[in-house]
Design a protein around this motif. Structure first.
Motif, PDB file in Angstrom:
ATOM      1  N   LEU A   8       0.826  -1.202   0.000  1.00 26.81           N
ATOM      2  CA  LEU A   8       0.000   0.000   0.000  1.00 26.81           C
ATOM      3  C   LEU A   8       0.864   1.257   0.000  1.00 26.81           C
ATOM      4  O   LEU A   8       1.661   1.478   0.918  1.00 26.81           O
ATOM      5  N   LEU A   9       0.686   2.070  -1.017  1.00 28.25           N
ATOM      6  CA  LEU A   9       1.302   3.392  -1.084  1.00 28.25           C
ATOM      7  C   LEU A   9       0.263   4.419  -0.646  1.00 28.25           C
ATOM      8  O   LEU A   9      -0.864   4.408  -1.128  1.00 28.25           O
ATOM      9  N   GLY A  10       0.642   5.297   0.271  1.00 28.28           N
ATOM     10  CA  GLY A  10      -0.292   6.304   0.760  1.00 28.28           C
ATOM     11  C   GLY A  10      -1.002   5.894   2.030  1.00 28.28           C
ATOM     12  O   GLY A  10      -2.079   6.418   2.338  1.00 28.28           O
ATOM     13  N   ALA A  11      -0.425   4.997   2.801  1.00 28.74           N
ATOM     14  CA  ALA A  11      -1.090   4.469   3.996  1.00 28.74           C
ATOM     15  C   ALA A  11      -1.344   5.532   5.061  1.00 28.74           C
ATOM     16  O   ALA A  11      -2.251   5.379   5.885  1.00 28.74           O
ATOM     17  N   THR A  12      -0.539   6.597   5.084  1.00 30.38           N
ATOM     18  CA  THR A  12      -0.730   7.645   6.087  1.00 30.38           C
ATOM     19  C   THR A  12      -1.520   8.821   5.539  1.00 30.38           C
ATOM     20  O   THR A  12      -1.680   9.837   6.223  1.00 30.38           O
ATOM     21  N   GLY A  13      -2.032   8.706   4.332  1.00 34.82           N
ATOM     22  CA  GLY A  13      -2.739   9.811   3.699  1.00 34.82           C
ATOM     23  C   GLY A  13      -4.198   9.903   4.091  1.00 34.82           C
ATOM     24  O   GLY A  13      -4.736   9.094   4.839  1.00 34.82           O
ATOM     25  N   VAL A  71       7.018  -4.238  -4.467  1.00 30.21           N
ATOM     26  CA  VAL A  71       6.043  -4.736  -5.443  1.00 30.21           C
ATOM     27  C   VAL A  71       6.290  -6.222  -5.710  1.00 30.21           C
ATOM     28  O   VAL A  71       5.346  -7.018  -5.815  1.00 30.21           O
ATOM     29  N   LEU A  72       7.550  -6.609  -5.782  1.00 23.10           N
ATOM     30  CA  LEU A  72       7.884  -8.003  -6.059  1.00 23.10           C
ATOM     31  C   LEU A  72       7.493  -8.938  -4.910  1.00 23.10           C
ATOM     32  O   LEU A  72       7.335 -10.144  -5.113  1.00 23.10           O
ATOM     33  N   LYS A  73       7.298  -8.389  -3.725  1.00 22.21           N
ATOM     34  CA  LYS A  73       6.899  -9.197  -2.575  1.00 22.21           C
ATOM     35  C   LYS A  73       5.379  -9.321  -2.443  1.00 22.21           C
ATOM     36  O   LYS A  73       4.893 -10.085  -1.618  1.00 22.21           O
ATOM     37  N   ALA A  74       4.649  -8.553  -3.239  1.00 23.53           N
ATOM     38  CA  ALA A  74       3.204  -8.434  -3.042  1.00 23.53           C
ATOM     39  C   ALA A  74       2.403  -9.153  -4.121  1.00 23.53           C
ATOM     40  O   ALA A  74       2.880  -9.353  -5.242  1.00 23.53           O
ATOM     41  N   ASP A  75       1.191  -9.510  -3.769  1.00 23.18           N
ATOM     42  CA  ASP A  75       0.222 -10.038  -4.725  1.00 23.18           C
ATOM     43  C   ASP A  75      -0.678  -8.927  -5.260  1.00 23.18           C
ATOM     44  O   ASP A  75      -1.186  -9.004  -6.380  1.00 23.18           O
ATOM     45  N   ILE A  76      -0.877  -7.916  -4.415  1.00 21.12           N
ATOM     46  CA  ILE A  76      -1.763  -6.796  -4.741  1.00 21.12           C
ATOM     47  C   ILE A  76      -1.042  -5.503  -4.402  1.00 21.12           C
ATOM     48  O   ILE A  76      -0.459  -5.367  -3.326  1.00 21.12           O
ATOM     49  N   VAL A  77      -1.073  -4.548  -5.324  1.00 19.94           N
ATOM     50  CA  VAL A  77      -0.499  -3.232  -5.083  1.00 19.94           C
ATOM     51  C   VAL A  77      -1.629  -2.213  -5.163  1.00 19.94           C
ATOM     52  O   VAL A  77      -2.415  -2.222  -6.116  1.00 19.94           O
ATOM     53  N   ILE A  78      -1.713  -1.344  -4.164  1.00 25.85           N
ATOM     54  CA  ILE A  78      -2.732  -0.293  -4.136  1.00 25.85           C
ATOM     55  C   ILE A  78      -2.027   1.036  -3.933  1.00 25.85           C
ATOM     56  O   ILE A  78      -1.283   1.207  -2.963  1.00 25.85           O
ATOM     57  N   ASN A  79      -2.244   1.956  -4.853  1.00 26.26           N
ATOM     58  CA  ASN A  79      -1.572   3.257  -4.801  1.00 26.26           C
ATOM     59  C   ASN A  79      -2.606   4.351  -4.590  1.00 26.26           C
ATOM     60  O   ASN A  79      -3.349   4.711  -5.495  1.00 26.26           O
ATOM     61  N   SER A  80      -2.655   4.873  -3.367  1.00 26.76           N
ATOM     62  CA  SER A  80      -3.514   6.017  -3.069  1.00 26.76           C
ATOM     63  C   SER A  80      -2.671   7.224  -2.682  1.00 26.76           C
ATOM     64  O   SER A  80      -3.151   8.148  -2.029  1.00 26.76           O
ATOM     65  N   VAL A 113      -5.340   4.871  -7.578  1.00 27.38           N
ATOM     66  CA  VAL A 113      -6.278   5.973  -7.353  1.00 27.38           C
ATOM     67  C   VAL A 113      -5.787   7.192  -8.118  1.00 27.38           C
ATOM     68  O   VAL A 113      -4.725   7.743  -7.826  1.00 27.38           O
ATOM     69  N   SER A 114      -6.562   7.601  -9.111  1.00 28.93           N
ATOM     70  CA  SER A 114      -6.234   8.755  -9.934  1.00 28.93           C
ATOM     71  C   SER A 114      -7.154   9.907  -9.539  1.00 28.93           C
ATOM     72  O   SER A 114      -7.336  10.170  -8.352  1.00 28.93           O
ATOM     73  N   GLY A 115      -7.742  10.590 -10.493  1.00 33.22           N
ATOM     74  CA  GLY A 115      -8.642  11.691 -10.192  1.00 33.22           C
ATOM     75  C   GLY A 115      -9.390  12.140 -11.427  1.00 33.22           C
ATOM     76  O   GLY A 115      -8.976  11.857 -12.561  1.00 33.22           O
ATOM     77  N   CYS A 116     -10.476  12.850 -11.224  1.00 38.22           N
ATOM     78  CA  CYS A 116     -11.319  13.278 -12.345  1.00 38.22           C
ATOM     79  C   CYS A 116     -10.712  14.435 -13.138  1.00 38.22           C
ATOM     80  O   CYS A 116     -11.364  14.972 -14.040  1.00 38.22           O
ATOM     81  N   GLY A 117      -9.480  14.797 -12.815  1.00 41.51           N
ATOM     82  CA  GLY A 117      -8.798  15.803 -13.627  1.00 41.51           C
ATOM     83  C   GLY A 117      -8.669  15.408 -15.084  1.00 41.51           C
ATOM     84  O   GLY A 117      -8.503  16.268 -15.947  1.00 41.51           O
ATOM     85  N   ILE A 118      -8.778  14.114 -15.378  1.00 35.98           N
ATOM     86  CA  ILE A 118      -8.724  13.660 -16.770  1.00 35.98           C
ATOM     87  C   ILE A 118      -9.890  14.222 -17.584  1.00 35.98           C
ATOM     88  O   ILE A 118      -9.820  14.284 -18.819  1.00 35.98           O
TER      89      ILE A 118
END
Length: 339
Positions: A8-13, A71-80, A113-118
């Motif tokens: 998990l990236l962003g765990a303290t966000g 990433v190589l240690k994980a089965d699932i990557v979540i980027n928030s 997790v992206s954003g509606c800026g697209i």
């Protein structure tokens, strides 16, 4: 059977820590690896309080090797963590490609997790009478204005999710304007802190242009619930992925920037913290340094419909209980703790 490991990236966000709380509630036995910078004993303890099976690794989004290793240690990557930090996304995709090569027939899952800026119409703060309302069903990122934010990262993510060799199961979530006081590590959203800082410097609440541009809103607790909802669907093989795996995390409620900026200005003025009530456009010397990025995100209208989630049966709860304007004073008070 061993439980899948989550990186998990962003765990303290703001959003990431809310999602971590839901993971702890529903999947306490799933190992979580959290990459955080400045991993003090206090910050480690706070995350351990939230999730009983978390491992904290120190590192920043610019630490490509650290990201690839985890990433190589994980089965699932979540980027928030950051929707616009391309180096970290690039490192994540590199690690996922390597991981996929070692597990043929069982590709790793990546939820970004992206954003509606697209969706920005780049209206420079003006009302757009011909505003397009986008659906996430059949959405093709190449139909978005190529100068819009987030696409630099999102298009390569979809490419990774659609290739034949070393594929990745990719899902991208696009929140609208997230609001509300957080119950996790970070209590306030970035856009609120951003505009509070400008109000402090200028003595009034400001907008990019006249502030008539609009955006869907969503409560942070609903947004975290969406992330968990899609996570569960992906675990069960019931979530669309790859080119179809694009989800707007929004409600049907829209609000102009001028509406909440005016309330912010009135509230800060009532507390004696700025010189003027209401709001007005910020001067060129403030908005122009951010260039197109600022005008696109803060001066454009970004409106979509969460058709994927509606079809899957998800419904908002917290957004229906309290609106952005209703939560704004409490959110400002939380933000003022660092004023």
């Amino acid at each position: 059977m061993s439980k899948p490991t989550i990186f998990l990236l962003g765990a303290t966000g703001y959003l990431g820590s809310e999602f971590l709380k839901l993971l702890a509630r529903d999947y306490p036995d799933y190992p979580v690896i959290a990459l955080i910078r400045n991993a003090t004993a206090e910050r480690r303890a706070r995350l351990n309080e939230i999730h009983p099976n978390i491992t904290v690794e120190e590192g920043a989004l610019d630490d490509a090797n650290a990201i690839i290793d985890q990433v190589l240690k994980a089965d699932i990557v979540i980027n928030s963590a950051s929707s616009d930090h391309w180096p970290s996304v690039k490192a994540t995709l590199e690690g996922l490609e390597k991981s996929s090569a070692t597990r043929p027939g069982n590709p790793p899952l990546y939820i970004h997790v992206s954003g509606c800026g697209i969706l920005s119409d780049n209206a420079r703060g003006e009302h757009n009478p011909n505003l397009k309302i986008w659906s996430d069903i059949g959405l093709d990122l190449k139909d978005c204005d190529p100068i819009n934010t987030h696409l630099e990262s999102d298009i390569p993510i979809v490419a990774a999710g659609t290739r034949k060799e070393n594929p990745v199961r990719t899902i991208i979530i696009y929140p609208g304007q997230i609001y509300g006081v957080g119950t996790g590590v970070q209590k306030t959203t970035l856009w609120l802190r951003f505009f509070l800082d400008y109000a402090k410097k200028l003595g009034y609440a400001g907008t990019w242009g006249p502030g008539r541009n609009v955006q869907n809103t969503i409560h942070v607790l609903d947004c975290a619930d969406i992330l968990l909802f899609i996570f569960k669907a992906a675990l069960e093989g019931k979530a669309a992925e790859g080119a179809e795996g694009l989800y707007f995390a929004v409600t049907d409620t829209t609000m102009s920037y001028g509406e909440w900026a005016e309330k912010m200005g009135d509230y800060l003025y009532s507390k004696g913290l700025i010189k003027e009530p209401g709001c007005k456009p910020m001067p060129p010397e403030v908005v122009e340094p951010l260039g197109h990025y600022g005008w696109s995100l803060f001066g454009g209208s970004l409106v979509g419909k969460a058709d994927h989630l509606t079809q899957m049966g998800w419904k908002p709860v917290y957004s229906n209980k309290e609106s952005l304007l209703e939560t704004l004073p409490a959110a400002i008070d939380a933000g003022l703790e660092d004023w």
